[in-house]
Design a protein around this motif. Structure first.
Motif, mmCIF file in Angstrom:
data_model
loop_
_atom_site.group_PDB
_atom_site.id
_atom_site.type_symbol
_atom_site.label_atom_id
_atom_site.label_comp_id
_atom_site.label_asym_id
_atom_site.label_seq_id
_atom_site.Cartn_x
_atom_site.Cartn_y
_atom_site.Cartn_z
ATOM 1 N N CYS A 56 -46.239 -90.349 36.177
ATOM 2 C CA CYS A 56 -47.286 -89.634 35.430
ATOM 3 C C CYS A 56 -48.022 -88.647 36.329
ATOM 4 C CB CYS A 56 -48.276 -90.616 34.818
ATOM 5 S SG CYS A 56 -47.641 -91.525 33.407
ATOM 6 N N ASN A 94 -45.898 -85.635 37.288
ATOM 7 C CA ASN A 94 -45.754 -84.688 36.179
ATOM 8 C C ASN A 94 -47.055 -83.943 35.903
ATOM 9 O OD1 ASN A 94 -43.044 -84.517 35.090
ATOM 10 N ND2 ASN A 94 -43.230 -86.717 34.796
ATOM 11 N N PRO A 145 -41.925 -80.067 36.222
ATOM 12 C CA PRO A 145 -41.932 -81.361 35.542
ATOM 13 C C PRO A 145 -40.593 -82.063 35.743
ATOM 14 C CG PRO A 145 -42.830 -79.658 34.129
ATOM 15 C CD PRO A 145 -42.267 -78.971 35.341
ATOM 16 N N LEU A 146 -40.649 -83.373 35.842
ATOM 17 C CA LEU A 146 -39.437 -84.132 36.127
ATOM 18 C C LEU A 146 -38.491 -84.208 34.941
ATOM 19 C CD1 LEU A 146 -40.980 -86.983 38.263
ATOM 20 C CD2 LEU A 146 -39.887 -84.885 39.016
#
Length: 128
Positions: free
Chosen positions: A88, A91, A102-103
């Motif tokens: 979390c 990101n 972002p992953l």
């Protein structure tokens, strides 16, 4: 876990967890801990958060199960609670802080840019 649109209780739990992330000092602490375990004085030095506020925010993060602590002599060390918290924070940094990408890319962008694929090819397309 079910999709949030289909489970009001799961959506409420997710919203409550997101509220904990949505406080600047807590987010700074989580970002600091993303880089490794730190003691309270290190967190204070890195983030610039004063001792009373830092203690209050760390307590809130513990209550929300986002961080864990351990005591060693007179020092208290903090770390992220699990890989989900780390994901979390990474990101959030990627989306709002300009740190990396972002992953997980948006599903819509993958679907609109690629022809349909089946089986392993579809899975590889999402990861790639």
């Amino acid at each position: 876990m079910s999709a949030l649109h289909a489970d009001r209780d799961a959506a409420a739990m997710a919203a409550e967890k997101i509220k904990v992330f949505a406080q600047p000092q807590r987010l700074m602490i989580l970002s600091c801990l993303l880089r490794g375990e730190r003691n309270v004085s290190e967190i204070a030095d890195i983030t610039g958060i004063g001792q009373p506020a830092l203690s209050q925010q760390l307590a809130e993060l513990r209550r929300a199960d986002l961080v864990q602590n351990r005591k060693e002599a007179k020092q208290v060390w903090y770390m992220l609670a699990d890989d989900g918290v780390a994901l979390c924070v990474r990101n959030i940094e990627a989306i709002f802080g300009g740190v990396g990408a972002p992953l997980l890319p948006a599903v819509e962008s993958i679907a609109s840019s690629a022809p349909p694929a089946d089986g392993v090819a579809a899975f590889a397309r999402i990861l790639g």
